[in-house]
Design an enzyme around this catalytic site. Structure first.
Site, PDB file in Angstrom:
ATOM      1  N   GLY A  15      26.253  17.577  18.512  1.00 54.38           N
ATOM      2  CA  GLY A  15      27.278  16.540  18.443  1.00 54.38           C
ATOM      3  C   GLY A  15      27.608  15.888  19.772  1.00 54.38           C
ATOM      4  N   THR A  17      26.396  13.115  21.213  1.00 53.28           N
ATOM      5  CA  THR A  17      26.521  11.658  21.214  1.00 53.28           C
ATOM      6  C   THR A  17      27.835  11.217  20.584  1.00 53.28           C
ATOM      7  OG1 THR A  17      24.114  11.413  21.147  1.00 53.28           O
ATOM      8  CG2 THR A  17      25.432   9.505  20.498  1.00 53.28           C
ATOM      9  N   LYS A  33      23.340   7.095  29.317  1.00 56.96           N
ATOM     10  CA  LYS A  33      22.397   8.180  29.072  1.00 56.96           C
ATOM     11  C   LYS A  33      21.168   7.898  29.933  1.00 56.96           C
ATOM     12  CE  LYS A  33      20.212  11.185  25.801  1.00 56.96           C
ATOM     13  NZ  LYS A  33      20.491  11.953  24.600  1.00 56.96           N
ATOM     14  N   GLU A 105      25.564  11.253  29.314  1.00 53.63           N
ATOM     15  CA  GLU A 105      25.107  12.185  28.289  1.00 53.63           C
ATOM     16  C   GLU A 105      23.729  12.732  28.649  1.00 53.63           C
ATOM     17  OE1 GLU A 105      23.923  12.420  23.544  1.00 53.63           O
ATOM     18  OE2 GLU A 105      24.891  10.600  24.324  1.00 53.63           O
TER      19      GLU A 105
END
Length: 214
Positions: A15, A17, A33, A105
């Site tokens: 989870g 993202t 990212k 991320e």
């Protein structure tokens, strides 16, 4: 508040993202990212763009876009290239907003190789980022969560806290107690992941995030 917040997970598919989208929305941060693998499945940047409601956040382009759904080092190797982490550090300075956070991320967990010599944990240290750890409840998740926490503690990486995702965790309080890291929030299962859901979850995360980032 100019911060670098790195979203990592206790594994793949936990989870990250969705959590990144909720935190980006909560803080009106920018999102980035650096390395995207598995392009056939779409990009996490596109997903985050589709889920944000505010008009402030900027989603920056990936430094590397690689086809294979694999770790960054392997996906790059398959394309006869290599990921230059110095370029990631350079771009992080360019993308960092002056008065807002940059949410970054990663791919998978801390020990995912970025290239042949650098792991995600090394990259976090070089970026001087603070970490949000995303955990999901599955058989073995306590082990994965506490191994992640131990690595962060061992290397001295500053940790903001846990975001738990998916089904309710019977082990949330144990993980918090054993790790010593606070809970930021829990993003529940939903049949519809859309802007309204992300905005709702972002509102719930805003106060604890600001408190823990102070």
């Amino acid at each position: 508040m100019s911060e670098r917040i790195f979203i990592t997970g206790i594994g793949t598919g936990v989870g990250k993202t969705l959590t990144a989208a909720c935190i980006t929305e909560a803080l009106e941060a920018d999102y980035w990212k650096p390395v995207q693998t598995g392009l056939m499945e779409g990009t996490d940047t596109d997903t985050v763009v589709s889920l944000l409601s505010n008009n402030v956040s900027v989603c920056h382009p990936e430094a590397w876009r690689l086809q294979a759904p694999a770790s960054p080092h392997l996906a790059a190797r398959l394309e006869n290239t290599s990921i230059d982490t110095n370029r990631i550090l350079e771009l992080s300075g360019q993308y960092q907003p002056a008065n807002r956070p940059l949410v970054m991320e990663g791919a998978g967990g801390l020990m995912v190789p970025v290239n042949e010599t650098v792991f995600t944990l090394d990259l976090i240290l070089a970026l001087k980022a603070r970490v949000v750890v995303v955990a999901q409840n599955y058989l073995g998740s306590i082990n994965h969560a506490l191994l992640t926490a131990r690595m962060l503690q061992h290397t001295g990486v500053p940790v903001i806290g846990w975001v738990f995702s998916g089904a309710e965790h019977s082990n949330e309080e144990d993980i918090i107690r054993w790790s010593g890291y606070p809970k930021i929030g829990h993003i529940p299962l939903t049949e519809q992941v859309d802007k309204a859901f992300v905005k709702q979850q972002a509102q719930l995360l805003t106060t604890p995030l600001h408190t823990l980032l102070a």
